[in-house]
Design a protein around this motif. Structure first.
Motif, short mmCIF file in Angstrom:
data_model
loop_
_atom_site.label_atom_id
_atom_site.label_comp_id
_atom_site.label_asym_id
_atom_site.label_seq_id
_atom_site.Cartn_x
_atom_site.Cartn_y
_atom_site.Cartn_z
N SER A 174 0.82 -1.19 0.00
CA SER A 174 0.00 0.00 0.00
C SER A 174 0.86 1.25 0.00
CB SER A 174 -0.89 0.00 1.25
OG SER A 174 -1.57 1.23 1.39
N ASN A 175 0.29 2.32 -0.52
CA ASN A 175 0.84 3.65 -0.29
C ASN A 175 0.25 4.14 1.03
OD1 ASN A 175 1.66 6.28 -0.28
ND2 ASN A 175 0.63 6.85 -2.18
N HIS A 205 -7.44 -1.58 -3.84
CA HIS A 205 -6.85 -1.13 -5.11
C HIS A 205 -7.91 -1.18 -6.20
CE1 HIS A 205 -2.60 -1.00 -3.97
NE2 HIS A 205 -2.72 -2.19 -3.40
N GLN A 246 -2.30 -3.45 -11.60
CA GLN A 246 -1.73 -4.71 -11.16
C GLN A 246 -0.59 -4.42 -10.20
OE1 GLN A 246 -0.93 -6.21 -15.30
NE2 GLN A 246 -1.83 -8.10 -14.51
N THR A 247 -0.50 -5.21 -9.13
CA THR A 247 0.66 -5.12 -8.24
C THR A 247 1.60 -6.26 -8.57
OG1 THR A 247 -0.28 -6.47 -6.46
CG2 THR A 247 -0.74 -4.10 -6.41
N SER A 275 4.83 -8.11 -6.93
CA SER A 275 5.67 -8.28 -5.74
C SER A 275 6.91 -9.08 -6.13
CB SER A 275 4.90 -9.02 -4.64
OG SER A 275 3.77 -8.27 -4.24
N HIS A 291 0.81 -12.95 1.66
CA HIS A 291 -0.21 -12.21 0.91
C HIS A 291 -1.58 -12.85 1.13
CE1 HIS A 291 -2.22 -10.42 -2.69
NE2 HIS A 291 -2.83 -11.60 -2.69
N GLU A 325 -0.38 -7.48 3.36
CA GLU A 325 0.96 -8.02 3.14
C GLU A 325 1.75 -7.93 4.43
OE1 GLU A 325 2.13 -6.47 -1.21
OE2 GLU A 325 1.04 -5.05 0.04
N GLN A 363 8.21 -3.37 -4.79
CA GLN A 363 6.78 -3.42 -5.09
C GLN A 363 6.53 -2.50 -6.26
OE1 GLN A 363 4.27 -5.31 -3.37
NE2 GLN A 363 3.07 -4.78 -5.15
N TRP A 387 3.75 -1.28 -9.53
CA TRP A 387 2.38 -1.27 -10.04
C TRP A 387 2.43 -1.09 -11.56
CZ3 TRP A 387 -0.48 2.84 -6.54
CH2 TRP A 387 -0.50 2.38 -5.21
N ASN A 422 -4.16 4.40 -3.28
CA ASN A 422 -3.96 3.08 -3.89
C ASN A 422 -4.82 2.87 -5.12
OD1 ASN A 422 -2.11 2.04 -1.87
ND2 ASN A 422 -3.85 2.11 -0.48
#
Length: 344
Positions: free
Chosen positions: A2-3, A80, A84-85, A87, A96, A124, A138, A140, A296
């Motif tokens: 996350s932000n 979100h 797409q994230t 990792s 996760h 996370e 991380q 995006w 996010n």
């Protein structure tokens, strides 16, 4: 990830108008951001002057951190949309969990790929018993309009294609490199490659001239060989945090906390290392659509973000996920959320 910034800025990006049509060498310095109570990250994208590289729209590099006597990463449930994230771990482990019911632990060399689509929530966290080191990235990826309202999904790929050459091991996270294709699902033409380089390596990588690219160094350092045209300033930089190489400059060093933007129009990339290093090569076709990024969320206008925030705070749309109390959304900014260009 996350932000977790409690006062996130509005980032507007997209469209090809500000994409250079030639190779450049634009060095961006990271800014340090604190996530939660302990985790500090180097934010490389978006930055002052560069908001996108292809569809890649966010890059946080964290660690290496000694968490042997600490809880490690503790990112609570958060939402979100529109992205797409990705990792990617160099050391450690991340647990996760998401609102689809996914419950997996991601280890180094494995790809955790979550597609938010219209809405997803996840958490996370470092497992209770975890390795002493935590180190990773991380990232995006912005979803194009045709995919931004798709159903959410999660993929864990424990085996990824690799290429080896003298002093080089290249792992393809997303996209394709010289016939080695990642199993990860993508929705725009892009590429992400982890480059493990031995001390003294001198390698050449084939590139797509229509793609724009950037290189960052999670570990060690590398020197990019090749001239670039000046963009937006003199040879010491025309904007804070940016150094721009002129056409006469042949070598640019990429160290910890740096992102070297390469522009378009390259058919190959030559990298030389003096020490053992890990680099990430990211690229893709310049993203046509204009975006608004806040907290996010990645959207096309402010109304989408306002609606997403309201749904999250009301417990609608995103679903439930384990991992602690849901993270409250920050207050909406006073300024209008209006999409603009790719770079300042």
């Amino acid at each position: 990830m996350s932000n977790l910034d409690r006062s996130p800025g509005v980032v507007t990006c997209g469209g090809r108008a500000d994409t250079p049509g030639e190779p450049v060498l634009e060095l961006h310095r990271a800014r340090e951001v604190t996530l939660g109570e302990r985790t500090k990250v180097r934010r490389l994208l978006p930055s002052l002057g560069r908001r996108l590289v292809g569809a890649w729209c966010f890059i946080d590099h964290y660690g290496p951190d000694d968490i042997a006597e600490q809880a490690g990463m503790q990112v609570p449930p958060h939402p979100h949309i529109g992205l797409q994230t990705v990792s990617w771990l160099l050391d450690g482990a991340v647990h996760h969990r998401d609102s689809l019911g996914s419950d997996v632990t991601i280890h180094p060399g494995q790809l955790g790929l979550m597609t938010a689509g219209r809405a997803i929530a996840h958490s996370e966290q470092s497992p209770p018993v975890h390795p002493a080191q935590l180190h990773g990235a991380q990232l995006w990826v912005a979803l194009p309009g045709a995919a931004r309202d798709m159903a959410p999904a999660f993929e864990l790929h424990t085996e990824l294609p690799t290429l080896t050459d003298r002093g080089l091991r290249a792992t393809v996270l997303l996209g394709e490199l010289t016939g080695a294709a990642s199993p990860g699902t993508v929705h725009t033409p892009l590429i992400g490659v982890d480059l493990t380089l031995a001390a003294g390596a001198d390698v050449r990588l084939p590139l797509e001239p229509d793609f724009e690219y950037a290189v960052l160094a999670p570990s060690g350092a590398g020197t990019v060989i090749g001239s670039g045209a000046a963009v937006g300033g003199d040879s010491r930089g025309g904007r804070p945090g940016i150094e721009v190489a002129g056409a006469e400059v042949a070598d640019v060093s990429v160290g910890l906390g740096d992102l070297l933007y390469l522009g378009t129009g390259r058919s190959e990339l030559r990298i030389r290392t003096e020490q053992a290093s890990r680099l990430l090569l990211l690229g893709g076709e310049p993203f046509d659509e204009k975006l608004v990024m806040w907290w996010n969320f990645v959207a096309r206008d402010g109304a989408e973000i306002t609606d997403a925030r309201a749904d999250w705070m009301a417990g609608r749309r995103f679903g439930a996920v384990a991992g602690g109390d849901p993270q409250p959304a920050p207050a909406m900014p006073a300024t209008p959320l209006i999409p603009r260009g790719r770079a300042r």
